[in-house]
Scaffold this motif. Structure first.
Motif, PDB file in Angstrom:
ATOM      1  N   UNK A 950       0.146   5.855   1.986  1.00  0.00           N
ATOM      2  CA  UNK A 950      -1.115   6.595   2.085  1.00  0.00           C
ATOM      3  C   UNK A 950      -1.124   7.439   3.356  1.00  0.00           C
ATOM      4  N   UNK A 951      -0.684   6.850   4.512  1.00  0.00           N
ATOM      5  CA  UNK A 951      -0.682   7.590   5.771  1.00  0.00           C
ATOM      6  C   UNK A 951       0.250   8.806   5.686  1.00  0.00           C
ATOM      7  N   UNK A 952       1.384   8.646   5.001  1.00  0.00           N
ATOM      8  CA  UNK A 952       2.296   9.770   4.844  1.00  0.00           C
ATOM      9  C   UNK A 952       1.606  10.934   4.131  1.00  0.00           C
ATOM     10  N   UNK A 953       0.839  10.615   3.107  1.00  0.00           N
ATOM     11  CA  UNK A 953       0.132  11.656   2.366  1.00  0.00           C
ATOM     12  C   UNK A 953      -1.037  12.225   3.175  1.00  0.00           C
ATOM     13  N   UNK A 954      -1.724  11.355   3.930  1.00  0.00           N
ATOM     14  CA  UNK A 954      -2.793  11.847   4.816  1.00  0.00           C
ATOM     15  C   UNK A 954      -2.221  12.829   5.826  1.00  0.00           C
ATOM     16  N   UNK A 955      -1.057  12.471   6.399  1.00  0.00           N
ATOM     17  CA  UNK A 955      -0.415  13.351   7.377  1.00  0.00           C
ATOM     18  C   UNK A 955      -0.009  14.676   6.757  1.00  0.00           C
ATOM     19  N   UNK A 956       0.239  14.655   5.443  1.00  0.00           N
ATOM     20  CA  UNK A 956       0.602  15.896   4.750  1.00  0.00           C
ATOM     21  C   UNK A 956      -0.626  16.703   4.352  1.00  0.00           C
ATOM     22  N   UNK A 960      -8.249  12.318  -0.854  1.00  0.00           N
ATOM     23  CA  UNK A 960      -8.225  11.024  -1.533  1.00  0.00           C
ATOM     24  C   UNK A 960      -7.840  11.174  -3.008  1.00  0.00           C
ATOM     25  N   UNK A 961      -8.355  12.206  -3.677  1.00  0.00           N
ATOM     26  CA  UNK A 961      -8.015  12.417  -5.088  1.00  0.00           C
ATOM     27  C   UNK A 961      -6.528  12.709  -5.247  1.00  0.00           C
ATOM     28  N   UNK A 975      -9.579   5.631  -0.926  1.00  0.00           N
ATOM     29  CA  UNK A 975     -10.550   5.704   0.173  1.00  0.00           C
ATOM     30  C   UNK A 975     -10.536   4.425   0.998  1.00  0.00           C
ATOM     31  N   UNK A 976     -10.426   3.256   0.320  1.00  0.00           N
ATOM     32  CA  UNK A 976     -10.383   1.983   1.040  1.00  0.00           C
ATOM     33  C   UNK A 976      -9.142   1.915   1.924  1.00  0.00           C
ATOM     34  N   UNK A 977      -7.993   2.360   1.397  1.00  0.00           N
ATOM     35  CA  UNK A 977      -6.766   2.360   2.181  1.00  0.00           C
ATOM     36  C   UNK A 977      -6.912   3.249   3.416  1.00  0.00           C
TER      37      UNK A 977
END
Length: 1020
Positions: A950-956, A960-961, A975-977
């Motif tokens: 999840x963090x890898x995708x957030x950094x990208x 959330x969707x 969202x919980x993650x």
């Protein structure tokens, strides 16, 4: 004088008020535990404030407390400055002479402005800090006096307090922090109407949690019955109780008056008029006694016996008989020291005074004034001038009143009672046209004015003019904190000067307007300075001319640095020397020194300012010495000589602290905080910044202190605190702040916060705005850190999808700005090298040689934080080249620095780099163990395998969707993650989490854009 006179209209029984008395006695108990207490007692006239206070003081005396009481004096709008404090301190001086002398040691001259018994009052210095300095000294003296004993200070009748008394009381209530001290102030609540000057103070004190307020209500019927029983020494008839309760409405004083009227056999009958009720017992006194009572009513709150004897025109036997009758009727009372008389209640005095005919009142006031002029020993010396002015004014004699009021204004100024000085000057201006011409022509500026410099005229022979009074009033209003009023006075003066061509005076008033407008935050003051320059251009040298030039140069140094400012400052020095105005010359030389240093002549500028420090010390010009220390420490820091700056700042702070120059101390401490930050002594820097906030009176030094605390919080990784302090700095500076020395650091902080929160767009916006305005001459000391922060943010954001668009333009802005900046000393040359390397890192083109050059430039500077960050980057480059041993040594050195100075963010960066490289951060014999070889950096942060994804995708930059679609989970689960990740990383939002991931290189970075040979090192 009189012996004991039997009276009986006050109840010997203390009725009601048990709860209120309990609150007061609780304050005594708390004070005994070294917790200062502040109390306010309010209630309508006659409700029983004085009786409650007397009962409390009896209890304080029983407990061994030292008690001092002072009352405010009602003698008209001018008031007696600090009257209740002077009276109370005089009591303490009598009761504790040695202890008070020890508490005031070293500051007797200054404290004599409030307690004349300590010595002669000096003429100066006068400035905007004078009043605050006096208040600080008074507070500290009271704290020292109450260190080993409980002291109770009671200030009565606050509704009559002069402005200076109100301000001092507010200061004490806000700042007293230690000592066994109880301060109690009483006021008449029914007098405090909507526009009463006490009303804002009461509102301010209500907001202080340390102040307790007691409001006394009227008695109920049962309490009136108990009061009557005490007065009559028998149970009263119920019908009489009903009658008295109905007529008095529960007011304790009116109850006493009704009983006294009945017992004295008054047959005039009682009307519903309050004044008639109060006068009815006066009217049954013998005629001689009534006349004496009327004389006492016009003499003020208390009338000294010798003065009363001189005014009454009676033989001593006749006077004593008349006084005996008035005291026996409980109309007058002898004062506690037995030296004079006062009304038992101020309501009676007001009623008697209001009953005087206009001509009768003027005649009584004239007799008081004539008696005091004939014999100066009739009243205290420090009160004589101001009381004489009041008597002559109310005698309706402008010829006598004008010089008396002017003399009183001088006395008020010498006591730093600038608000009272202003009121007296305004009264003098009202009297000006009414006074005979020969009286006005006999007045001399040398006797009554100080602020306007002589310009070709002899102040000892030239007649005083109305414009002189406007000049004094302008400065009095500014010193008294009434800047709006001062601005209006300058407008009046300039309008008056339109018909009287006097360019020097007009220039002086325009300079004052510049200072006021800038102080009020309504502009930068340049338009007014420009008008003053136009007025003096082409005129012969004068002190005003020199002051205009130095004001213009100082403004330019702070707002618009450039070579023209140095020329103006040097001309100001020349003009001041020509007219013998050494203080103006020294002020100009400080500006010359600072401008020379900014222009590249560091040695010459420092030598000039050191010379000023020595000369001001010889002349005792502490205010100028403080300004010299402020500018000298600032320039030493700009030259990279932080150790010298701290040493000089310590000396300067002690110098100005002894003279209680609070703003000067604030500036010096602020500069000290900046240098301590550079030296990595962050705890000391925070302490110096907090000291600045504590003592600073003006907005600018407080803004600098908040900015310095924001720098510390940002470097320590405390983003919430950094944001809070940055907002506080903006609030202190206001919306009109244009000085580069304040504007640029705030932008640098905004860049740092935005970068830490992953807001690269805001980083670029702040950088572009700063570059668009430009970095004026001498501002490289603020510009280089800003560019370094922005370049580092760009490099850390490399690979962040949100940062790709606009990257080239942002780097171009930084390179262009860097090429325009000077590098006059090694510290800024090192910053330039660092910026160049970070810009290359932002393009993945940095090499080992680049970071070696940075570390080599930074290492000699004694800038530990900067060195630790440079070591971090060099270690990273060495590891990329496979050179592990020197990298390990650099990581250990940087980690030790980060731990010592307290930089959590840098410490985490270094620890994660060491984990990735599997290097220990300490030698084997140290407590810090190396990370396990198999430890993953992401796992070290406590993240699960799913949270890593999840963090890898957030950094990208994924939403959330998008994360849900990528990982085949629901958006709610995504969202919980994300929430769990934010909590584990200790960050506030997604952007900050992404920025952290990229800064720590938790995921693979994109491949370099275009590798280049290590030897190629293009410039910025």
């Amino acid at each position: 004088m009189l012996g004991g006179v039997e009276t009986r209209s006050v109840s010997p029984v203390f009725v009601g008020r048990a709860d209120e008395l309990a609150v007061l006695t609780d304050a005594l108990t708390r004070a005994a535990g070294r917790e200062p207490q502040a109390m306010l007692i309010g209630g309508e006239a006659g409700v029983g404030k004085t009786r409650l206070t007397e009962e409390f003081l009896c209890e304080a005396d029983r407990r061994g407390a030292v008690v001092a009481v002072g009352g405010c004096v009602e003698i008209g709008a001018e008031g007696l400055p600090f009257a209740p404090f002077s009276t109370a301190l005089r009591t303490l001086h009598r009761l504790l002479p040695e202890e008070l002398a020890a508490a005031a040691a070293g500051q007797e001259d200054e404290l004599a402005r409030i307690l004349p018994e300590l010595g002669d009052t000096p003429r100066g210095p006068h400035d905007e800090e004078s009043t605050a300095r006096l208040f600080e000294l008074t507070a500290r003296m009271l704290e020292r006096l109450a260190a080993d004993r409980t002291v109770v200070l009671v200030l009565e009748d606050l509704h009559w307090a002069d402005t200076s008394t109100r301000h001092l009381l507010s200061y004490l209530f806000r700042t007293l922090g230690s000592g066994r001290l109880v301060v109690v102030a009483t006021y008449r609540a029914d007098d405090v109407h909507r526009r009463h000057p006490l009303r804002p103070l009461l509102a301010e004190l209500d907001r202080l949690r340390t102040v307790r307020r007691i409001e006394l209500s009227r008695f109920n019927r049962a309490e009136v019955r108990r009061q009557l029983a005490g007065i009559l020494a028998a149970q009263p008839d119920e019908a009489f109780v009903d009658s008295v309760f109905d007529r008095s409405d529960g007011n304790a004083f009116f109850v006493e008056e009704l009983v006294a009227s009945k017992e004295s056999g008054c047959r005039t009958g009682l009307t519903e008029s309050l004044r008639d009720l109060l006068l009815v017992r006066v009217e049954v006194l013998p005629d001689e006694t009534q006349r004496l009572v009327r004389i006492v009513a016009e003499g003020g709150s208390t009338v000294e016996y010798p003065l009363l004897r001189a005014v009454a025109g009676l033989t001593e036997d006749e006077l004593i008989e008349a006084l005996r009758a008035a005291v026996g009727a409980n109309i007058l009372l002898a004062t506690a020291d037995g030296d004079g008389y006062r009304f038992r209640h101020s309501l009676v005095r007001e009623a008697v005074s209001d009953d005087l005919l206009p001509g009768e009142r003027a005649r009584v006031n004239r007799r008081y004034a004539e008696a005091m002029e004939a014999d100066g020993s009739l009243v205290r010396a420090e009160e004589r001038v101001i009381r004489l002015a009041s008597f002559w004014y109310h005698a309706n004699d402008p010829a006598k009143a004008l010089p008396a009021v002017l003399a009183a204004s001088v006395a008020a100024r010498r006591r730093h009672a600038y608000s009272e000085q202003l009121r007296l000057l305004e009264r003098a201006m009202d009297l000006w046209d009414s006074a005979p011409r020969n009286v006005r022509e006999a007045l001399r500026p040398a006797d009554y004015t100080e602020v306007y410099p002589p310009c070709g005229c002899d102040p000892a022979t030239t007649a005083l003019q109305r414009i002189d009074l406007l000049a004094e009033a302008t400065v009095a209003a500014r010193y008294g904190g009434e800047r709006d009023r001062a601005l209006k006075i300058t407008k009046m003066a300039l309008r008056l000067l339109e018909d009287d061509h006097d360019p020097l005076r007009a220039a002086w008033f325009w300079t004052e307007r510049s200072r006021l407008i800038a102080g009020l935050g309504r502009g930068d003051g340049w338009e007014e300075i420009a008008k003053a320059q136009d007025l003096v251009r082409g005129l012969p040298p004068s002190q005003v001319h020199a002051e205009v030039l130095v004001r213009a140069a100082s403004w330019g140094m702070l707002h618009n640095p450039g070579p023209d400012n140095l020329a103006a400052a040097e001309r100001a020095v020349e003009y001041a020397r020509m007219v013998g105005a050494e203080e103006t010359e020294l002020n100009a030389r400080i500006t010359v020194g600072a401008l020379r240093a900014d222009s590249g002549d560091g040695a010459g500028g420092l030598a000039e300012m050191h010379a000023v420090v020595e000369r001001t010390a010889q002349l005792g010009l502490t205010m100028l010495a403080g300004r010299a220390h402020i500018n000298l420490t600032s320039q030493l820091e700009s030259l990279g000589r932080s150790h010298e700056a701290v040493e000089l700042a310590v000396q300067g702070a002690e110098l100005v602290r002894r003279s209680r120059l609070l703003d000067s101390e604030a500036w010096v401490c602020g500069n000290m905080a900046e240098s301590l930050y550079s030296l990595g002594r962050w705890d000391e820097a925070a302490e110096a910044a907090r000291r600045t906030l504590l003592v600073g009176q003006s907005a600018a030094p407080r803004g600098c202190a908040s900015a310095r605390l924001a720098y510390l919080a940002l470097a320590r990784g405390e983003l919430a605190e950094a944001n809070h302090q940055l907002a506080a700095a903006h609030t202190h500076y206001g919306t009109h702040e244009t000085q580069p020395q304040h504007r640029i650091p705030l932008r640098r902080l905004a860049i740092g916060v935005a970068a830490a929160e992953g807001r690269i767009a805001d980083v670029r916006a702040e950088t572009s705005a700063a570059a668009a305005i430009g970095f004026p001459l001498g501002q490289h000391r603020y510009a280089w850190p800003l560019l370094l922060a922005a370049a580092t943010a760009e490099a850390d954001a490399r690979g962040l999808p949100a940062a790709e668009a606009g990257r080239d333009a942002a780097l171009a802005v930084l390179r262009t700005a860097a090429r325009s900046l000077a590098t006059p000393v090694p510290v800024w040359a090192a910053h330039a090298e660092y910026v160049r390397a970070e810009l290359l890192r932002a393009e993945a083109r940095d090499t080992l040689a680049d970071w070696t050059a940075v570390e080599t430039a930074v290492r000699p500077l004694e800038r530990p934080y900067l060195l630790a960050k440079a070591c971090h980057r060099l270690a990273e480059a060495l590891l990329a080249a496979g050179d592990r041993e020197p990298a390990a040594a650099l990581l250990r050195e940087a980690y030790a620095i980060a731990e010592r100075i307290g930089s959590r963010t840098l410490r985490e960066d270094l620890a994660l780099l060491a984990q990735r490289a599997r290097l220990p951060l300490a030698d084997a014999d140290h407590a810090v163990a190396p990370p396990a070889p198999e430890t993953d950096p992401v796992e070290a942060l406590g993240l699960t395998s799913r949270e890593r994804d999840v963090l890898r995708l957030v950094a990208a930059g994924s939403t959330n969707r998008k994360i849900a679609e990528e990982l085949f989970i629901s958006p709610k689960t995504a969202s919980v993650h994300v929430s769990n990740i934010l909590a584990k990383l200790g960050v506030a939002g997604r952007g900050e989490a992404a920025a952290l991931a990229h800064r720590l290189r938790l995921f693979a970075a994109p491949a370099p854009v275009s590798p280049r040979p290590e030897a190629a090192r293009p410039g910025v």
